[in-house]
Scaffold this motif. Structure first.
Motif, PDB file in Angstrom:
ATOM      1  N   VAL A 107     -22.287 -24.082 -21.088  1.00 27.19           N
ATOM      2  CA  VAL A 107     -22.073 -25.387 -20.466  1.00 27.19           C
ATOM      3  C   VAL A 107     -22.386 -25.247 -18.979  1.00 27.19           C
ATOM      4  CG1 VAL A 107     -20.366 -27.184 -20.006  1.00 27.19           C
ATOM      5  CG2 VAL A 107     -20.241 -25.876 -22.151  1.00 27.19           C
ATOM      6  N   LEU A 108     -23.388 -25.970 -18.503  1.00 30.55           N
ATOM      7  CA  LEU A 108     -23.811 -25.825 -17.107  1.00 30.55           C
ATOM      8  C   LEU A 108     -23.368 -27.024 -16.288  1.00 30.55           C
ATOM      9  CD1 LEU A 108     -27.419 -24.394 -17.615  1.00 30.55           C
ATOM     10  CD2 LEU A 108     -25.225 -23.181 -17.582  1.00 30.55           C
ATOM     11  N   ASP A 109     -22.465 -26.753 -15.353  1.00 28.29           N
ATOM     12  CA  ASP A 109     -21.916 -27.803 -14.512  1.00 28.29           C
ATOM     13  C   ASP A 109     -22.673 -27.807 -13.185  1.00 28.29           C
ATOM     14  OD1 ASP A 109     -20.357 -29.621 -13.172  1.00 28.29           O
ATOM     15  OD2 ASP A 109     -18.785 -28.168 -12.684  1.00 28.29           O
ATOM     16  N   ASP A 110     -23.693 -28.650 -13.093  1.00 28.80           N
ATOM     17  CA  ASP A 110     -24.331 -28.856 -11.795  1.00 28.80           C
ATOM     18  C   ASP A 110     -25.156 -27.652 -11.315  1.00 28.80           C
ATOM     19  OD1 ASP A 110     -24.905 -30.362  -9.578  1.00 28.80           O
ATOM     20  OD2 ASP A 110     -23.007 -30.004  -8.565  1.00 28.80           O
ATOM     21  N   SER A 135     -24.544 -30.865 -17.335  1.00 23.74           N
ATOM     22  CA  SER A 135     -24.037 -32.054 -16.640  1.00 23.74           C
ATOM     23  C   SER A 135     -25.215 -32.918 -16.202  1.00 23.74           C
ATOM     24  CB  SER A 135     -23.239 -31.638 -15.414  1.00 23.74           C
ATOM     25  OG  SER A 135     -24.118 -31.071 -14.460  1.00 23.74           O
ATOM     26  N   ASP A 136     -24.918 -34.183 -15.884  1.00 15.85           N
ATOM     27  CA  ASP A 136     -25.960 -35.096 -15.409  1.00 15.85           C
ATOM     28  C   ASP A 136     -26.650 -34.589 -14.151  1.00 15.85           C
ATOM     29  OD1 ASP A 136     -25.417 -36.878 -17.409  1.00 15.85           O
ATOM     30  OD2 ASP A 136     -23.914 -37.976 -16.242  1.00 15.85           O
ATOM     31  N   TYR A 160     -28.795 -30.328 -24.093  1.00 16.72           N
ATOM     32  CA  TYR A 160     -28.058 -31.597 -24.146  1.00 16.72           C
ATOM     33  C   TYR A 160     -27.684 -31.998 -22.734  1.00 16.72           C
ATOM     34  CZ  TYR A 160     -27.268 -29.693 -28.828  1.00 16.72           C
ATOM     35  OH  TYR A 160     -27.423 -29.144 -30.072  1.00 16.72           O
ATOM     36  N   ARG A 161     -27.642 -33.293 -22.492  1.00 18.93           N
ATOM     37  CA  ARG A 161     -27.139 -33.778 -21.207  1.00 18.93           C
ATOM     38  C   ARG A 161     -25.904 -34.621 -21.496  1.00 18.93           C
ATOM     39  NH1 ARG A 161     -29.227 -32.996 -16.409  1.00 18.93           N
ATOM     40  NH2 ARG A 161     -31.349 -32.485 -16.982  1.00 18.93           N
ATOM     41  N   ARG A 162     -24.768 -34.193 -20.976  1.00 17.85           N
ATOM     42  CA  ARG A 162     -23.513 -34.863 -21.303  1.00 17.85           C
ATOM     43  C   ARG A 162     -22.614 -35.006 -20.079  1.00 17.85           C
ATOM     44  NH1 ARG A 162     -21.122 -34.982 -26.394  1.00 17.85           N
ATOM     45  NH2 ARG A 162     -19.664 -36.239 -25.187  1.00 17.85           N
ATOM     46  N   ASP A 163     -21.684 -35.956 -20.182  1.00 19.38           N
ATOM     47  CA  ASP A 163     -20.574 -35.996 -19.236  1.00 19.38           C
ATOM     48  C   ASP A 163     -19.656 -34.837 -19.639  1.00 19.38           C
ATOM     49  OD1 ASP A 163     -18.531 -38.361 -17.689  1.00 19.38           O
ATOM     50  OD2 ASP A 163     -17.755 -36.509 -18.565  1.00 19.38           O
TER      51      ASP A 163
END
Lengths: 246, 246
Positions: A107-110, A135-136, A160-163
């Motif tokens: 999961v990549l946050d930013d 993340s977006d 995937y691109r998700r909130d």
């Protein structure tokens, strides 16, 4: 033959705005093009130098479209990488997938840097991680630098691109590991096979609003003085610990 | 105040040719400048925005030279990174060192990408590795991208440029580990504390003429399909295995 209009159109795809408008992106270079031909992505154009065609007749014949032959200098002028004298493909983006996995995923946050995103995708592919949820604000998947750095792995990885707040809440029954500076020594963590690993932004780490959703903070032991590690390197070290047989 | 000639001179240092002629290089951004001020490198110019000066009075006062204040937009026009509105320093290169270490050190054979070199230096600093010995063909140490990616670690790391065949022959009594695709599983290697780790070129790996000098080939186990890992990531994973307490 490549018309003037084709050339202009393909060059326009170097800009995110046009990639998104057209739902198309470009793939450059021998390695990435060969991996692409071996994938389920649909091609719009396949542009080759004669030398590349001669070297890879078999792979090219297996493609459903007719290649366009151009001179090497035309090729290098067409894409984002001037060193490319082999091949350039124009490719249809894939329809976004719905996430159903229960395997160990990233999961990549930013993650802002396209080079970091690309090498992390390559790393995921090395460890057999099939899904990367972004993340977006994470770099665009089809940026030429992401594709180049992924070395073909982007065609084997589900993106995937998700909130992420929503995504992590939906997956709260799983272990959610987060790379943080003050967590448990990564060498001592027994990772669950269906866990998620959250990696934060290059400068600011994981967003505060996601921290409360992390069930297990993990840290790479430091011996020297650097304040932190590059985000992609930290991902690599943690993944090696996830998949090692202790 | 910054004269037109000063500006021209500083901008010229973006080119390797002028850096080498003058024995000077530039350091940009808050983090790198603060680390520089805390090091033994000698400064020629220290150029700051007023905001940066106000935030870091103490560190700046400890420097031996008088800072030059400029507007933020002048700063961002002066260097290689337009996002820099904090500080830029012009710094004297250090005299090359003679290598005497018996601790675990890194040997870089033809790492061409400045971003890779910079993050490897940052990694070395994280693990307390003090010496990085580089082939003639490895990226220039004072390239702005190397300095930026090192995040200040370049000022704490000893960098050497050597003929690696000669260097490894001189150190043949030590264990010489090499990252190769067909070696011993890195998880099972008991690394010696005075070993050397050789990392090869991003595309071609370690040069054939050095392979015979490697005493222990090590490999990162692969589960998925990527053909290889990024050189800097592979270095990170191996270093984590070198310094872990099994």
């Amino acid at each position: 033959m490549l018309t003037k209009n084709n050339t202009k159109f393909i060059k326009s795809l170097q800009l995110k705005k046009f990639r998104q408008k057209e739902g198309l992106f470009t793939v450059e270079g021998a390695k990435n093009t060969l991996e692409l031909l071996n994938s389920s992505y649909k091609l719009k154009y396949l542009i080759l130098s004669e030398d590349f065609l001669n070297r890879h007749q078999k792979e090219i014949n297996s493609s459903e479209i007719e290649p366009i032959l151009v001179k090497e200098k035309e090729l290098s002028a067409l894409g984002a990488f001037q060193t490319n004298t082999d091949a350039l493909a124009v490719v249809h983006e894939k329809t976004p997938l719905t996430y159903h996995s229960k395997s160990f995923d990233l999961v990549l946050d930013d993650i802002r840097d396209p080079g970091n995103l690309g090498t992390i995708i390559r790393l995921a592919d090395w460890y057999g991680i099939q899904n990367v949820i972004c993340s977006d604000t994470t770099a665009e998947f089809y940026n030429p630098k992401v594709i180049s750095a992924s070395m073909g792995s982007i065609f084997r990885t589900n993106l995937y691109r998700r909130d992420l707040k929503e995504f992590l809440a939906e997956n709260k029954k799983r272990k959610i590991y987060g790379a943080l500076l003050e967590g448990k020594n990564v060498h001592q963590v027994k990772f669950k096979a269906n866990g998620l690993l959250v990696i934060g932004n290059e400068s600011h780490g994981i967003h505060p609003e996601l921290i409360s959703l992390i069930t297990d903070s993990v840290t790479i032991p430091k011996i020297g003085h650097a304040e932190s590690l590059n985000a992609a390197m930290a991902t690599a070290i943690i993944c090696d610990n996830v998949f090692r047989k202790h």
